[in-house]
Design a protein around this motif. Structure first.
Motif: not given
Length: 299
Positions: A215-229
């Motif tokens: 699956l290729m995402p149709e768009r990049p994420s709006v925000c990227e973090t390091r931890h799930v919390t």
């Protein structure tokens, strides 16, 4: 002579001696009369002698039963004294147990387990190293942690993995999000939304990349973090939705967040204990590990 009875049989015998009545004796130790009768019969068969004379109104000891009653009372007193000493040692035991864990497992597994452990060993300190799956593996491999809690992956041969519980990925979203009422969400639908993602140092990110490589995402994420919390904090703030392990989600009565199952495909992970093979655990580390295993091994 082999011993073919146990302490519960002796406690049943003592109750019947004390009350002289099957009903009262059974009630005193929270057994049914038939269960009490079976225990006495088991004890008599093991000893090869009759312990009680039974009438319709009263149960009395035989001569052999009287002699056995004296010996069994002394035996139970000795056992109870030993158990009291062991409990005292437990209460006085000191030390430190260090557990490396991925944050979602720390949130899900550890609070209740540590509470129970502290009741048993109030003077033992517990240190949690919460970090990525790679950090957990490094801490266990390098000896900084007694054991770790992590999800299954490519582990080095010298590490042992004990499965505890299965976990699936869900879409975390605000309760007022348009998708919150859906019964399920495909990954393609997920990637059409504004979503928050994890960076490539995350074990969760690596697992999802492997399982969803088609699956290729149709768009990049709006925000990227390091931890799930941290990612959940972004979701709560309304920045977007996020794919997270179900065990990392707050309680179902959370006022803001909810989750929707992710399907096509359903992505699962197995969370478990990791330890260095052949390493002798300290007593307190083994006790904490046993508590975790007992609570979640059947989950």
């Amino acid at each position: 002579m082999p011993v073919n009875f146990d302490l519960n049989d002796l406690y049943a015998f003592r109750a019947l001696v004390e009350y002289g009545n099957f009903r009262l004796a059974a009630e005193s130790i929270c057994l049914s009369q038939s269960a009490l009768s079976r225990r006495i019969e088991k004890l008599e068969n093991a000893l090869g002698s009759k312990l009680f004379d039974r009438t319709t109104r009263r149960v009395t000891l035989t001569l052999y039963g009287q002699a056995f009653a004296e010996r069994s009372d002394q035996l139970l007193m000795n056992v109870e004294a030993v158990l009291a000493d062991i409990d005292k040692v437990s209460q006085e035991r000191t030390g430190l147990v260090t557990v490396a864990t991925v944050p979602s497992a720390a949130y899900y597994f550890m609070p209740d387990v540590i509470r129970r452990f502290r009741l048993r060993y109030p003077r033992v300190r517990v240190k949690l190293i919460d970090g990525s799956a790679g950090n957990v593996i490094e801490a266990v491999t390098g000896g900084q942690a007694d054991f770790g809690i992590c999800f299954a992956g490519r582990l080095q041969p010298h590490l042992e993995f004990v499965p505890l519980v299965g976990d699936v990925y869900v879409a975390a979203c605000r309760r007022d999000h348009p998708l919150a009422a859906k019964k399920s969400l495909t990954w393609r639908e997920f990637y059409q939304q504004d979503y928050v993602s994890l960076d490539k140092t995350s074990g969760n990110r690596n697992l999802l990349d492997q399982r969803l490589e088609h699956l290729m995402p149709e768009r990049p994420s709006v925000c990227e973090t390091r931890h799930v919390t941290t990612m959940l904090g972004m979701v709560e703030a309304g920045i977007g939705i996020a794919a997270v392990p179900a065990m990392s989600m707050p309680a179902s009565e959370h006022s803001v967040l909810t989750s929707v199952p992710l399907v096509d495909p359903v992505v699962k992970r197995t969370v478990g204990l990791i330890r260095r093979g052949g390493r002798m655990q300290s007593f307190v580390a083994a006790e904490l590990e046993k508590l975790i295993t007992e609570q979640y091994h059947s989950a």
